[in-house]
Every structure is written in structure tokens, then in C-alpha cells.
Write an enzyme that holds these catalytic residues in place. Structure first.
Site, short mmCIF file in Angstrom:
data_model
loop_
_atom_site.label_atom_id
_atom_site.label_comp_id
_atom_site.label_asym_id
_atom_site.label_seq_id
_atom_site.Cartn_x
_atom_site.Cartn_y
_atom_site.Cartn_z
N GLY A 1 0.93 -1.36 0.04
CA GLY A 1 -0.07 0.05 0.02
C GLY A 1 0.88 1.24 0.06
N ARG B 1 -0.06 5.53 -1.75
CA ARG B 1 -0.71 6.94 -1.09
C ARG B 1 -0.44 6.65 0.29
NH1 ARG B 1 -6.62 5.46 -1.29
NH2 ARG B 1 -6.75 3.76 -2.30
N VAL C 1 -3.02 -7.60 -1.80
CA VAL C 1 -2.75 -8.55 -0.78
C VAL C 1 -3.62 -9.70 -0.24
CG1 VAL C 1 -0.92 -6.71 -0.01
CG2 VAL C 1 -3.21 -6.62 0.97
N TYR D 1 -13.41 -4.28 11.13
CA TYR D 1 -12.02 -3.66 10.93
C TYR D 1 -11.20 -4.01 12.32
CZ TYR D 1 -8.73 0.31 10.27
OH TYR D 1 -7.84 1.08 10.14
N ILE E 1 -5.36 9.63 11.35
CA ILE E 1 -4.20 10.26 10.53
C ILE E 1 -4.87 10.88 9.11
CG2 ILE E 1 -2.20 9.77 9.16
CD1 ILE E 1 -1.78 9.18 12.22
P1 NAP Z 1 -5.28 4.71 2.28
O1 NAP Z 1 -4.88 6.25 2.08
O2 NAP Z 1 -6.59 4.52 2.02
O3 NAP Z 1 -4.28 3.88 1.49
C1 NAP Z 1 -4.64 2.44 1.63
C2 NAP Z 1 -3.58 1.70 0.84
O4 NAP Z 1 -3.72 0.26 0.89
C3 NAP Z 1 -3.37 2.22 -0.80
O5 NAP Z 1 -1.96 2.19 -1.15
C4 NAP Z 1 -4.16 1.05 -1.41
O6 NAP Z 1 -3.73 0.86 -2.57
C5 NAP Z 1 -3.67 -0.02 -0.63
N1 NAP Z 1 -4.50 -1.32 -0.50
C6 NAP Z 1 -6.13 -1.13 -0.24
N2 NAP Z 1 -6.23 -2.41 -0.64
C7 NAP Z 1 -5.46 -3.37 -0.81
C8 NAP Z 1 -5.40 -4.55 -1.37
N3 NAP Z 1 -6.26 -5.50 -1.39
N4 NAP Z 1 -4.12 -4.96 -1.66
C9 NAP Z 1 -3.06 -4.36 -1.74
N5 NAP Z 1 -3.13 -2.90 -1.50
C10 NAP Z 1 -4.34 -2.52 -0.95
O7 NAP Z 1 -5.11 4.15 3.78
P2 NAP Z 1 -3.92 4.88 4.93
O8 NAP Z 1 -4.96 5.84 5.88
O9 NAP Z 1 -2.69 5.14 4.59
O10 NAP Z 1 -3.77 3.61 5.78
C11 NAP Z 1 -2.94 2.77 5.82
C12 NAP Z 1 -2.77 1.72 6.68
O11 NAP Z 1 -2.97 2.37 8.24
C13 NAP Z 1 -4.01 0.75 6.91
O12 NAP Z 1 -3.85 -0.46 7.28
C14 NAP Z 1 -4.88 1.26 8.03
O13 NAP Z 1 -5.94 0.55 8.31
C15 NAP Z 1 -4.10 1.86 8.92
N6 NAP Z 1 -4.66 2.85 9.84
C16 NAP Z 1 -4.96 4.02 9.08
C17 NAP Z 1 -5.35 5.28 9.94
C18 NAP Z 1 -5.85 6.59 9.26
O14 NAP Z 1 -6.59 7.33 10.24
N7 NAP Z 1 -5.78 6.94 8.24
C19 NAP Z 1 -5.63 5.02 11.10
C20 NAP Z 1 -5.32 3.73 12.02
C21 NAP Z 1 -4.79 2.65 10.99
P3 NAP Z 1 -4.25 1.51 -3.91
O15 NAP Z 1 -3.85 3.08 -3.93
O16 NAP Z 1 -3.74 0.75 -4.94
O17 NAP Z 1 -5.74 1.43 -3.80
#
Ligand code: NAP
Length: 254
Positions: free
Chosen positions: A19, A22, A70, A161, A194
Site C-alpha cells: 500500500g 498513497r 494483498v 475492521y 491520520i
Molecule cells: P489509504 O490512504 O486509504 O491507502 C490505502 C493503501 O492500501 C493504498 O496504497 C491502497 O492501494 C492499499 N490497498 C488497499 N487495498 C489493498 C489490497 N487489497 N491489496 C494491496 N493494497 C491495497 O489508507 P491509509 O490511511 O494510508 O492507511 C494505511 C494503513 O494504516 C491501513 O492498514 C489502515 O488500516 C491503517 N490506519 C490508518 C489510519 C488513518 O487514520 N488513516 C488509522 C489507523 C490505522 P491503492 O492505491 O492501489 O488502492
């Protein structure tokens, strides 16, 4: 994203960051690359993978993007086979890719439950299993799993989740116990709120409520998580394993 650093902490490492197109994953991939690691970043589309490759080129980071869903164990096997052939088996694995399909418990469809489990939890099993023998042979490796504050607290609309994010803590602790004697550490980073695509559609009202519960009075940035990941991946974090590092501005305290 350009975090100023003076070190070359990850020289000689190869990092696989899922991932990385972005958000948090992009920030981790870029920082690791700036710290001297070769970086393989994944995206779900060719366009996303090409964007990663271009970003790395622009930042003079060695590495490239690949397409990987993944949630598909067969795609993971194929990707790791190719990395092995190219002598690019990772010494650092960051299991970051994740989705949140928010829905009240009563309305969660079976297929959405399985999609969240496969993407956020089973993927960590598949990928860790795929890289661990190479790490064991080298007696060196770091696995960093991106969890969530919700894995500890739960949240309305997030039963699937939070189940996945709690589950990865148990996986992390068990694996850390199994492989610690071989120089491999396994840890979780649990981000709070975040600012990324994942949180961009949250209502102003909920944003305000959440801000009231954050002692540091700001939402997190992807770089906040990237810096924590660098700590765990570098020699600074070499005596830390099986832990959950909360990076949440104080919104939840263990
Ligand atoms: P995001 O901006 O929505 O980005 C998600 C990333 O995961 C993208 O690169 C996407 O790829 C990839 N992805 C989604 N489904 C996938 C799959 N089936 N196979 C491979 N890659 C996949 O999310 P984020 O906020 O950066 O979150 C990253 C991690 O942090 C996640 O595990 C999330 O649960 C965790 N998290 C985030 C927050 C928050 O507040 N943002 C808080 C707690 C935990 P594409 O661009 O190709 O779709």
C-alpha cells in the site's frame, strides 16, 4: 513527502512496503528509501505501481512499484517468487495495506467481513510466511504491521475492521516469540487518526468530537507513522519486539 534526515539508517536493507501508492504506506516507503533502503512498494493497479516507480525516481530512491492485491495469496506467492529471482527478498516487511468498509454491525455483509479480514489480517499471514524463511536464513529481519487504535478500543461501525486489527496484535506477539532468537523483530504500529484518503470523508461533527479527545490537538500526518516505522526498522529499535507502538496524539493511552 520529504522528511529531513541525516542518517543512512537502512543502508543494505531491502524493504517491501504494501500500500505504498498513497497515505501512510507512501510516507513509510519514501522515508525508508531516503534512509538508504532499496524499496519495493505495492499498489493494486499498474497505474499506482508506475506512480510509485516515478516517485522513487524523482526522489533518487532505489526501487520500484509492483502490482499486488494483498488479499490474494496466489498473487503474493507470485510476487515473492519474482523478488527472489531478482535477489530482492525483503529484510524489512511493512504490512501497511488496509481497507475500512465502515458499516454498523447488523449491516455488515458476509463478503465485506471476509474482504476486510483477507486484506487487513490474512495478508499479514501470507506475506510474513512468504518472507520469513529468507529472514531466518539471514538471521536478520524486521516485520512491522500497521494496526489501528481501533484494534484496542473498538469503534462503532468497525466490528470487522477492529477484529482484524486486534487479530494482528496476537499474530505479531506469537511470531515475535517464535523468531526472536533468530534476530527477527515483529511489531505493530497502531495509528490514531491520520489525515489520508481513509479519513477524508469523516463528517465535520465527528472530526470535532475526535479532536476534543486528542491531547496533542492535531490529527496525525502520514509522516508521524513513517518516523515511528523508521525507529522500529532501524538499529534504534533493535531491542523491541512483540510490541504495539501507539502513535495517536494521546487519543488513547494504554
Ligand atoms: P489509504 O490512504 O486509504 O491507502 C490505502 C493503501 O492500501 C493504498 O496504497 C491502497 O492501494 C492499499 N490497498 C488497499 N487495498 C489493498 C489490497 N487489497 N491489496 C494491496 N493494497 C491495497 O489508507 P491509509 O490511511 O494510508 O492507511 C494505511 C494503513 O494504516 C491501513 O492498514 C489502515 O488500516 C491503517 N490506519 C490508518 C489510519 C488513518 O487514520 N488513516 C488509522 C489507523 C490505522 P491503492 O492505491 O492501489 O488502492
Amino acid at each position: 513527502m520529504n522528511i529531513k534526515t541525516n542518517n543512512n539508517d537502512l543502508k543494505d536493507e531491502i524493504s517491501l512496503v504494501t500500500g505504498a501508492s498513497r497515505g501512510i504506506g507512501a510516507s513509510i516507503a519514501d522515508l525508508f528509501g531516503q534512509q538508504g533502503s532499496i524499496v519495493i512498494g505495492t499498489a493494486t493497479s499498474q497505474e499506482g505501481a508506475d506512480k510509485i516507480t516515478k516517485r522513487f525516481l524523482d526522489m533518487e530512491i532505489e526501487g520500484h512499484g509492483i502490482v499486488l492485491d494483498v488479499s490474494e495469496s496466489s498473487q503474493i506467492s507470485q510476487s515473492l517468487k519474482k523478488l527472489k529471482e531478482d535477489n530482492l527478498m525483503p529484510s524489512i516487511l511493512v504490512n501497511n495495506a488496509g481497507i475500512s468498509l465502515e458499516s454498523l454491525f447488523m449491516r455488515i455483509k458476509d463478503e465485506d467481513w471476509h474482504r476486510v479480514m483477507e486484506t487487513n489480517l490474512s495478508s499479514i499471514f501470507y506475506l510474513s510466511k512468504g518472507v520469513i524463511s529468507s529472514m531466518l536464513k539471514k538471521r536478520h529481519g524486521k516485520i512491522i504491521n500497521i494496526g489501528s487504535v481501533i484494534g484496542n478500543t473498538g469503534a462503532i461501525g468497525n466490528a470487522h475492521y477492529s477484529a482484524a486489527k486486534s487479530g494482528l496484535i496476537g499474530l505479531t506477539k506469537s511470531l515475535a516469540k517464535e523468531v526472536g532468537s533468530r534476530g527477527i523483530t515483529v511489531n505493530v504500529i497502531a495509528p490514531g487518526y491520520i489525515s489520508t484518503d481513509m479519513t477524508k470523508d469523516i463528517s465535520d461533527e465527528l472530526n470535532k468530537t475526535m479532536m476534543n479527545n486528542i491531547p496533542l490537538k492535531r490529527f496525525g500526518k502520514p509522516e508521524d507513522i513513517a518516523k515511528a516505522a523508521l525507529y522500529l526498522a532501524s538499529s534504534a529499535g533493535s531491542y523491541i519486539t512483540g510490541q504495539t507502538l501507539h502513535v495517536n496524539g494521546g487519543m488513547h493511552m494504554e
